[in-house]
Design an enzyme around this catalytic site. Structure first.
Site, short mmCIF file in Angstrom:
data_model
loop_
_atom_site.label_atom_id
_atom_site.label_comp_id
_atom_site.label_asym_id
_atom_site.label_seq_id
_atom_site.Cartn_x
_atom_site.Cartn_y
_atom_site.Cartn_z
N ASN A 1 9.12 -6.74 -4.91
CA ASN A 1 8.96 -5.63 -3.98
C ASN A 1 9.63 -5.99 -2.65
OD1 ASN A 1 7.82 -3.94 -1.89
ND2 ASN A 1 6.27 -3.29 -3.36
N HIS B 1 8.84 -5.18 2.60
CA HIS B 1 8.60 -5.83 3.88
C HIS B 1 9.85 -6.46 4.47
CE1 HIS B 1 4.57 -4.53 3.81
NE2 HIS B 1 4.41 -5.02 2.60
N ARG C 1 12.73 -3.68 14.89
CA ARG C 1 13.73 -3.59 15.96
C ARG C 1 14.52 -2.29 15.92
NH1 ARG C 1 15.10 -8.56 18.52
NH2 ARG C 1 16.60 -7.29 19.66
N HIS D 1 8.42 1.09 -2.24
CA HIS D 1 7.44 2.14 -2.00
C HIS D 1 7.92 3.00 -0.84
CE1 HIS D 1 2.91 3.13 -1.05
NE2 HIS D 1 3.65 4.21 -1.17
N ARG E 1 6.90 5.42 1.49
CA ARG E 1 5.67 6.01 2.01
C ARG E 1 5.95 7.34 2.71
NH1 ARG E 1 0.77 3.51 2.99
NH2 ARG E 1 0.48 1.50 1.94
N ARG F 1 7.15 4.04 6.92
CA ARG F 1 6.91 2.89 7.79
C ARG F 1 7.80 1.70 7.44
NH1 ARG F 1 0.77 1.29 6.33
NH2 ARG F 1 0.56 3.51 6.78
N HIS F 2 8.30 1.66 6.24
CA HIS F 2 9.23 0.57 5.90
C HIS F 2 10.44 1.11 5.13
CE1 HIS F 2 6.55 0.65 2.41
NE2 HIS F 2 5.60 -0.04 3.02
N GLU G 1 7.68 3.30 -6.18
CA GLU G 1 6.28 3.57 -5.88
C GLU G 1 6.17 4.78 -4.97
OE1 GLU G 1 4.06 -0.76 -6.27
OE2 GLU G 1 4.42 0.08 -4.27
N THR H 1 -1.80 -0.81 0.61
CA THR H 1 -2.57 -0.09 -0.39
C THR H 1 -3.90 -0.80 -0.63
OG1 THR H 1 -0.50 0.58 -1.43
CG2 THR H 1 -2.50 0.89 -2.71
N GLU I 1 -0.73 -0.28 -13.83
CA GLU I 1 -0.61 -1.51 -13.05
C GLU I 1 -1.97 -1.81 -12.45
OE1 GLU I 1 1.78 -3.51 -9.27
OE2 GLU I 1 2.74 -1.92 -10.46
N HIS J 1 -0.41 -6.98 -6.49
CA HIS J 1 -0.97 -6.81 -5.14
C HIS J 1 -1.64 -8.12 -4.70
CE1 HIS J 1 -1.75 -4.20 -1.70
NE2 HIS J 1 -2.80 -4.96 -1.50
N GLY J 2 -1.01 -8.75 -3.72
CA GLY J 2 -1.57 -9.95 -3.11
C GLY J 2 -1.32 -11.24 -3.86
N GLY K 1 5.53 -8.83 -3.77
CA GLY K 1 6.44 -8.58 -2.66
C GLY K 1 6.11 -9.31 -1.39
N HIS K 2 4.99 -8.95 -0.76
CA HIS K 2 4.68 -9.46 0.57
C HIS K 2 4.71 -10.98 0.63
CE1 HIS K 2 2.10 -10.47 4.07
NE2 HIS K 2 2.73 -9.46 4.62
#
Length: 248
Positions: free
Chosen positions: A11, A14, A22, A47, A49, A53-54, A74, A105, A155, A198-199, A220-221
């Site tokens: 993912n 981020h 910036r 994703h 959104r 936001r990203h 996503e 999420t 998922e 996730h995580g 991802g993160h």
């Protein structure tokens, strides 16, 4: 354990988070996606959104042009996102819950309460050839509902397990892991393809990767964070190594 190949979806959301801090063009999520592909990722997840936001619309346009591996798009179950998905026809779409105020999420989609709406929502996506995945908690009611509405993939949300592990709540982590194990087997018995994410980190990935029914992990993160210290390619390669080790 299982010798069935386990796919890694990376993912890149981020990378876009850092870029947007910036308001410029760097770092480029498309460059990250190509590096991930070269490092051994089997797919790229992004994703889009509602509040952008990203990942941006232009990022999705670019990913569809440059990727050689599948894109997992996503999205929330909204008319706007359905229209975008129907325009691009990505390999896969993953329907996720989305709240404007959340940082990330927070849980799985509530399928059982919205079964009729979601069945009608995903039908056009399936008709154009997208594989539809539903991001849900390890809950038999949600899995059964996902199956009934015609999803091909679920998922499982691994966040509760990863949070408990990170906070040292050993019993809770084991309880969440056991629920994930049981629900992976249950979903597989219904004919659903099972993914998870996730995580997940180097410390938490192997127990989930060892579930024989799981076919793909989306991460991802953690990988984007780890790439600050070791570089994106080595970060992905280490995750790939741990997943393969758990599978053998």
């Amino acid at each position: 354990m299982s010798d069935t190949p386990l796919r890694l979806g990376v993912n890149i959301d981020h990378v876009a988070t850092v870029r947007n801090a910036r308001g410029g063009a760097y770092p480029d999520p498309l460059r990250a996606a190509k590096l991930a592909e070269e490092a051994g990722a089997d797919g790229i997840t992004a994703h889009l959104r509602e509040d952008r936001r990203h990942i941006s619309d232009a990022d999705i346009d670019g990913l569809m042009e440059v990727l050689s591996v599948p894109l997992n798009f996503e999205m929330a179950a909204t008319d706007e996102m359905q229209k975008i998905a129907l325009c691009h026809k990505p390999h896969a779409v993953c329907i996720v819950p989305e709240k404007r105020e959340e940082r990330t999420t927070e849980g799985g989609l509530e399928v059982a309460r919205e079964e009729n709406r979601l069945a009608h929502f995903i039908a056009p996506l399936r008709d154009v050839g997208c594989r539809v995945s539903i991001f849900i908690a390890a809950d038999p009611k949600q899995i059964e509902a996902a199956h009934r509405i015609g999803a091909e993939v679920i998922e499982l949300h691994t966040g509760a397990y990863c949070d408990a592990h990170a906070e040292g709540r050993v019993d809770d982590a084991q309880r969440e892991l056991e629920a994930l194990r049981k629900m992976s087997a249950f979903a597989h018995s219904l004919g659903l393809e099972v993914h998870a994410g996730h995580g997940l980190s180097y410390d938490t990935v192997q127990p989930v990767a060892a579930f024989p029914e799981v076919r793909e992990l989306n991460i991802g993160h953690f990988l984007i964070g780890e790439s600050i210290f070791r570089g994106l390619t080595p970060a992905i390669q280490e995750m790939r190594r741990l997943m393969d080790e758990a599978r053998q």
